[in-house]
Motif scaffolding. Sequence first.
Motif, PDB file in Angstrom:
ATOM      1  N   GLY A  42      -9.542   3.689   1.472  1.00  0.00           N
ATOM      2  CA  GLY A  42     -10.579   4.060   2.429  1.00  0.00           C
ATOM      3  C   GLY A  42     -11.954   3.541   2.059  1.00  0.00           C
ATOM      4  N   CYS A  43     -12.227   3.403   0.769  1.00  0.00           N
ATOM      5  CA  CYS A  43     -13.551   2.949   0.318  1.00  0.00           C
ATOM      6  C   CYS A  43     -13.708   1.465   0.615  1.00  0.00           C
ATOM      7  CB  CYS A  43     -13.743   3.216  -1.176  1.00  0.00           C
ATOM      8  SG  CYS A  43     -15.335   2.628  -1.808  1.00  0.00           S
ATOM      9  N   GLY A  82     -18.235   9.588   2.320  1.00  0.00           N
ATOM     10  CA  GLY A  82     -17.084  10.350   2.793  1.00  0.00           C
ATOM     11  C   GLY A  82     -15.966   9.510   3.371  1.00  0.00           C
ATOM     12  N   ARG A  83     -16.162   8.197   3.440  1.00  0.00           N
ATOM     13  CA  ARG A  83     -15.128   7.342   4.031  1.00  0.00           C
ATOM     14  C   ARG A  83     -13.865   7.319   3.170  1.00  0.00           C
ATOM     15  NH1 ARG A  83     -11.583   5.576   6.030  1.00  0.00           N
ATOM     16  NH2 ARG A  83     -11.240   3.740   7.344  1.00  0.00           N
ATOM     17  N   CYS A  84     -14.021   7.434   1.857  1.00  0.00           N
ATOM     18  CA  CYS A  84     -12.882   7.279   0.947  1.00  0.00           C
ATOM     19  C   CYS A  84     -11.829   8.363   1.130  1.00  0.00           C
ATOM     20  CB  CYS A  84     -13.357   7.249  -0.508  1.00  0.00           C
ATOM     21  SG  CYS A  84     -14.130   8.777  -1.068  1.00  0.00           S
ATOM     22  N   MET A  94     -14.735  14.125  -1.565  1.00  0.00           N
ATOM     23  CA  MET A  94     -15.359  13.353  -2.635  1.00  0.00           C
ATOM     24  C   MET A  94     -16.871  13.531  -2.713  1.00  0.00           C
ATOM     25  SD  MET A  94     -14.718  11.403  -5.234  1.00  0.00           S
ATOM     26  CE  MET A  94     -13.154  10.539  -4.999  1.00  0.00           C
ATOM     27  N   PRO A  95     -17.611  13.540  -1.578  1.00  0.00           N
ATOM     28  CA  PRO A  95     -19.061  13.756  -1.697  1.00  0.00           C
ATOM     29  C   PRO A  95     -19.409  15.049  -2.428  1.00  0.00           C
ATOM     30  CG  PRO A  95     -18.552  12.914   0.477  1.00  0.00           C
ATOM     31  CD  PRO A  95     -17.230  13.197  -0.187  1.00  0.00           C
ATOM     32  N   VAL A 298     -23.016  10.705  11.605  1.00  0.00           N
ATOM     33  CA  VAL A 298     -21.799  10.516  12.396  1.00  0.00           C
ATOM     34  C   VAL A 298     -20.573  11.089  11.705  1.00  0.00           C
ATOM     35  CG1 VAL A 298     -20.302   8.797  13.477  1.00  0.00           C
ATOM     36  CG2 VAL A 298     -22.791   8.504  13.537  1.00  0.00           C
ATOM     37  N   ARG A 299     -20.210  10.541  10.553  1.00  0.00           N
ATOM     38  CA  ARG A 299     -18.963  10.968   9.900  1.00  0.00           C
ATOM     39  C   ARG A 299     -19.058  12.422   9.440  1.00  0.00           C
ATOM     40  NH1 ARG A 299     -17.304   6.556   7.906  1.00  0.00           N
ATOM     41  NH2 ARG A 299     -18.704   6.424   6.135  1.00  0.00           N
ATOM     42  N   LYS A 300     -20.174  12.803   8.834  1.00  0.00           N
ATOM     43  CA  LYS A 300     -20.320  14.174   8.338  1.00  0.00           C
ATOM     44  C   LYS A 300     -20.845  15.114   9.408  1.00  0.00           C
ATOM     45  CE  LYS A 300     -21.367  12.699   3.597  1.00  0.00           C
ATOM     46  NZ  LYS A 300     -22.387  12.770   2.527  1.00  0.00           N
ATOM     47  N   GLY A 301     -21.870  14.664  10.134  1.00  0.00           N
ATOM     48  CA  GLY A 301     -22.530  15.546  11.090  1.00  0.00           C
ATOM     49  C   GLY A 301     -21.846  15.635  12.435  1.00  0.00           C
TER      50      GLY A 301
END
Length: 402
Positions: A42-43, A82-84, A94-95, A298-301
Amino acid sequence: MALELSKAADPTFRDEIAQKIVPQDTRLNFNYCLSCGTCDAGCEFTGLVEGMEPRRFMREIVLGLREETLNDPFVWLCNQCGRCTMECPMGINMPNVIRCIRGKFGLKASGTLQETTEMHVRTGNQMGVSLEDFVETVEWMAEELRDEMGDDSIKFPVDVKGAEIFLLLHPREIGVYPEALKTMYRIFSAAGVSWTISTKSFDVTNFGLFDGRDDMATKIMQFTVDAFKDLGCQRLVCTECGHGYWALVFGAKNWVPFEYPILHMVEFLAEIIKDGRIKVDKSKNPERVTLHDPCNVVRKGGVVEPQRYVLSQVVEDFVEMWPNREYNICCGGGGGALALDQKRVRMQKALLKKQQIERTGAKILVSPCHNCFDQFTDMKREYKMPIQIKYLMEMVDNALVR
């Protein structure tokens, strides 16, 4: 080999992380990590940048290798995007792991990451802007607006009690990009909304999110919550800052309870266009535009479509990068990287965004995040790219029917 490992391993290390991680309601049992490599897959930066190996990092934790973990360059190379692990079969965040390791084990960052957090706690903002400089800059921009618009009554609403919207700025909009204040004034004025900025808390940023010191992050968020409640506002709108927005949303659950609506600027812009509170003309923005999706927004929020709606209304030629939305590629400057000594690494990571942008043929890159904006500014210089970088509110301001 097994004997050597048993001597090096600390069987209490995983439990210590689980006890210290925030949020506590998602405490992790690191035995659940399968070492499957989904995080490496993912990373986007695995194999591109030396040391970007989330699977190895998690394996060190699983094996209880305390010293190896705490000295792993991945701790500071990770952008916490957070993509990983968004597809991690065991749901390991991970974050949050990185934040915990950075902030709860006495580590010292290179660069000014931790000093920036401390500056915010001492002075009320991460750049140490004095109250006098804040007031002087706001009045300076108001004076320019009065001259430009021919209206001697113009002034910025500062410390207005009972305003509907409490607007949080980025300190760079005071100290570096003050023209942004005029952009926001024109939009808010055209929309006819009641709004204010506070002299007690105007800074949306919170570097405690990056360096993992939740005690400092809590103090920083408390400044905002106290100022908001003192003025009696109804909603909080933050300027185009990705980590600032996510720090507020994350912090409302984990640092300081805050039950009022929190909007990123792109959500507010979409709202006033949909409601017909401002009129826009997309022909004023004829050049091809592409959009970067900031990870924290976007990814987190989960703020995905408002910015796209706005662009569909204010530009004639909007084209997406690929991948986009929650599958976006991190700009490479997040997680505090801009405050760390890793310009070379940031520019290595930026190559992926360079390629994405070039494939769109866009002349303008909209980046609704100060952190990403600064990373892209460095990228533009490094690779001599003929691209304009703008905030979404600039595109709206330019399209306003006045």
